[in-house]
Write a protein that holds these residues in place. Structure first.
Motif, short mmCIF file in Angstrom:
data_model
loop_
_atom_site.label_atom_id
_atom_site.label_comp_id
_atom_site.label_asym_id
_atom_site.label_seq_id
_atom_site.Cartn_x
_atom_site.Cartn_y
_atom_site.Cartn_z
N SER A 45 -42.29 11.77 95.73
CA SER A 45 -43.22 11.34 96.79
C SER A 45 -42.50 11.06 98.10
N TRP A 46 -41.24 10.60 98.06
CA TRP A 46 -40.53 10.28 99.29
C TRP A 46 -40.27 11.52 100.13
N LEU A 51 -47.44 11.29 101.63
CA LEU A 51 -46.92 10.35 100.64
C LEU A 51 -45.62 9.72 101.11
N ALA A 54 -46.43 7.04 103.47
CA ALA A 54 -46.92 5.87 102.74
C ALA A 54 -45.77 5.11 102.07
N GLU A 55 -44.81 5.86 101.52
CA GLU A 55 -43.64 5.21 100.90
C GLU A 55 -42.86 4.41 101.94
N LEU A 58 -44.82 1.23 102.81
CA LEU A 58 -44.78 0.24 101.74
C LEU A 58 -43.39 -0.38 101.62
N ALA A 366 -48.93 -1.59 92.27
CA ALA A 366 -48.59 -2.24 93.53
C ALA A 366 -47.57 -3.35 93.32
N ALA A 384 -43.32 3.98 95.07
CA ALA A 384 -44.41 3.00 95.06
C ALA A 384 -45.76 3.65 95.30
N ALA A 385 -45.79 4.68 96.15
CA ALA A 385 -47.04 5.43 96.38
C ALA A 385 -47.12 6.63 95.45
N TRP A 387 -46.24 6.99 92.22
CA TRP A 387 -46.79 6.74 90.89
C TRP A 387 -48.32 6.64 90.91
N PRO A 388 -48.91 5.86 91.81
CA PRO A 388 -50.38 5.88 91.86
C PRO A 388 -50.94 7.26 92.20
N ALA A 389 -50.24 8.00 93.08
CA ALA A 389 -50.72 9.35 93.42
C ALA A 389 -50.66 10.25 92.20
#
Length: 686
Positions: A45-46, A51, A54-55, A58, A366, A384-385, A387-389
């Motif tokens: 995601s990074w 995403l 968002a990372e 966060l 979260a 952090a973003a 995993w939910p994604a």
């Protein structure tokens, strides 16, 4: 007894294979692609657009939220060029080097009167010749205090220095290098949003990073930071009137008259010299991105480069090396998030339970990065973003696949139910399965039995293949009529069709539908007789019995086979009425209860009959909606005269009927029966 493990596993495997077949290879390929995308998003995601942003955001919240509070650091001091310095010297770019030489002289002079600076780091590129270079070069070569000069390469930092500037810089540093004056890398790296969050890599060909160079030969050295490229630990002021790092204008230090005022601030500290300008060498950091500032007294909305180097130096001095999250742990976390999304999509739960479960999972996703950050782990790179994604994409993939499978199963189930129920009723049951109860219940229904006259004899006269084709064609026609008229097909018994109206869903016009279906089935039977293939013996008429009454309706059978059917007197009476057609020479017999339930006209009475197994006689009627009204009236008068005991009227009416010959066998049969019975007596069928 419960199924054994292997049997249960085999059933699950079979269900899985069936589900995959219903899903189809195209949907399976799309679902697999989405699941692969879910895992990729959870792991990478990074590095992905949106995403990644968002990372970063966060992480900034975590870094600022858990940033340690600190009083002014007594180990480090910043000596800075300011816009005011430039106005005094009349030189902006490059900055005035005479002031720098004078400041170095003042710092060096402190050693003669006691403790001097621990080391000096200069975050200013000396990449072009100036008139006052001899003064500065002489000062640099004469320093006994360790001095580290800013170095940058075009290869690693093309935005800051050109290749030509790098060559000038190399010549300048070579001219002043001594045992105590050496180069140090001032490379700072920023993420794709321009924020400085991490230590730069140690590239081959570059000297040590400024923070490491200043401490490498001192007791403050921290070898564990060699090669470290993790997060920079930024700190926030613990008081509203004191910054994390004290700043001294360089012209204040360079002036012999004011230098003593700041001498104590220099002694025993690491001195970092750089620029503090409003429009140059400014960086975003997790602190500034969240609206905070390391200097409560105000200043720039971003952080100057020399202050970032000071933050890295302070982190090194504190040996604040965060614990790293192992790569295998991140991989397991990503797999767990994807599998959890799949499982959540597959679980069967009530909406409120599903909502609670999803909310709990989102809260956990979260909380994990924040808990890890609070425990001192490096969360720069923790998805952090992601995993939910990944969870969400996996949830969508499995949900879509299950919807496709359910749609296929629903279509199959509706098709299967449609063989026994009207499509509207089948759809209603699929929407609300409770309508089809899994136990018996007492219902008022309209029952129908039909039979093909002489079919048993026909089976002995025709080849089995022809019998099968004829029977299938016949049953198809009659079952289609039942369904078209909203009935429920109960069963086929040879050539007989059993159906009922009023269950599993009842409608106000069930009686009318049943009677109309009976008439249509008779006409379909007549058409079937006319269209029989050549060589087939004559086929008999279709006879139908219809009755309205109570029955027990529901699913009956055992665990191996369940059938939705109706049981009770109403069904038996309808069957007996169908059989009564033969002795009464009728084709359709409808009980008074069914006639009244239908609300239709066009029935003629066929008397009262006593059925085998039923104590109460049944008044029966034959539907003749298109028959001769006079014949209908004749039957009504005959039955009424018999019920009233008017023998003369019965005889007169019987004579009129006999005069018509065999044009109406059912009416003639009625006259003969009534002539043989006592007044008001019912005709026993045995």
């Amino acid at each position: 007894m419960p199924e054994s493990g292997p049997q249960s596993g085999g059933a699950s495997a079979q269900a899985l294979r069936q589900g995959l077949r219903e899903l189809g290879w195209q949907r399976l390929a799309v679902a697999s692609l989405l699941l692969a995308l879910a895992l990729f998003a959870a792991l990478r995601s990074w590095q992905l657009p949106i995403l990644g942003d968002a990372e970063n955001a966060l992480y900034d919240v975590r870094a600022a939220g858990f940033a340690p509070r600190a009083d002014t650091d007594k180990r480090i001091v910043l000596v800075v060029y300011t816009d005011e310095t430039n106005r005094k010297t009349g030189q902006i770019s490059p900055v005035d080097r005479t002031v720098l030489a004078q400041a170095l002289a003042q710092i060096e002079g402190l050693k003669a009167t006691g403790e001097g600076a621990k080391g000096i780091g200069i975050d200013i590129l000396l990449d072009s010749a100036q008139d006052d270079d001899p003064l500065l070069q002489a000062a640099l070569r004469g320093m006994t205090t360790p001095v580290y000069l800013a170095f940058a390469s075009n290869r690693t930092n093309p935005e800051a220095i050109t290749w030509e500037q790098e060559q000038d810089l190399r010549r300048y540093i070579a001219a002043v290098t001594t045992e105590t004056t050496k180069p140090a890398s001032i490379l700072l790296v920023t993420d794709n949003d321009g924020a400085a969050r991490r230590w730069p890599q140690q590239y081959p060909g570059l000297p040590p990073l400024l923070a490491q160079a200043l401490t490498q030969t001192t007791p403050d050295a921290a070898p564990q930071f060699s090669g470290f490229a993790g997060p920079i630990r930024y700190r926030l002021p613990s008081a509203t009137d004191r910054p994390v790092f004290e700043k001294i204008p360089i012209d204040l230090l360079a002036d012999p008259a004011t230098a003593p005022l700041v001498a104590d601030t220099i002694r025993g500290r690491y001195v970092l010299i750089g620029g503090d300008f409003a429009d140059f060498d400014q960086f975003d950091t997790p602190i500034t991105r969240t609206g905070l500032s390391p200097d409560p007294r105000g200043g720039h909305s971003r952080m100057i480069g020399v202050e970032i180097h000071a933050s890295m130096l302070a982190q090194l001095l504190d040996k604040a090396l965060p614990r790293s999250v192992p790569g295998w742990a991140q991989t397991i976390g990503a797999l767990f998030a994807v599998l959890l999304g799949m499982a959540t999509a597959a679980v069967r739960a009530r909406p409120w339970q599903l909502a609670l479960g999803v909310a709990a999972q989102l809260v956990a996703f979260a909380a994990i990065p924040f808990l890890a950050a609070n425990a001192g782990f490096d969360t720069l790179g923790l998805p952090a973003a992601g995993w939910p994604a990944g969870w969400l994409v996996a949830y969508v993939a499995v949900s879509a696949a299950l919807r496709a499978i359910n749609a296929a199963q629903r279509e199959f189930a509706q098709g299967a139910l449609g063989k026994y129920l009207p499509r509207s009723v089948a759809s209603e049951i699929l929407r609300n399965p409770e309508r089809l109860r899994l136990h018996g219940e007492k219902r008022e229904i309209v029952c129908l039995f039909s039979d093909l006259e002489g079919f048993t004899k026909l089976t002995h006269a025709v080849e089995p293949e022809m019998i099968a084709r004829l029977l299938n064609d016949y049953l198809d026609k009659l079952s289609a009529i039942v369904l078209e008229h909203g009935g429920t097909l109960d069963k086929f018994v040879g050539d007989a069709v059993v159906a009922f109206w009023g269950a599993p869903i009842a409608y106000p016009d069930d009686g009318a539908r049943a009677v109309k279906a009976a008439i249509a089935m008779y006409h379909a039977g007549e058409e079937f007789r006319r269209d029989a293939p050549a060589g087939v013996p004559p086929i008999g008429r279709t006879r139908v019995g219809v009755h309205f009454g109570e029955a027990i309706v529901g699913n009956f059978g055992g665990e191996g086979r369940i059938q939705y059917t109706a049981l009770g007197d109403a069904m038996n009476t309808a069957a007996r009425l169908e059989g009564a057609n033969k002795p009464l020479e009728t084709t359709i017999l409808v009980s008074r209860e069914a006639v009244e339930r239908s609300g239709l006209d066009g029935f003629r009475p066929m008397g009262t009959v006593s059925l085998r197994g039923r104590a109460t006689p049944v008044e029966v009627f034959e539907p003749v909606p298109e028959g001769d009204p006079s014949a209908r009236a004749l039957a009504e008068d005959l039955v009424a005269a018999h019920a009233a005991g008017n023998r003369a009227a019965v005889q007169a009416l019987t004579a009129r009927i006999a005069a018509n010959g065999d044009k109406d066998p059912a009416l003639a049969n009625l006259a003969r029966r009534l002539a043989e019975l006592d007044d008001g007596e019912s005709y026993g069928l045995g």
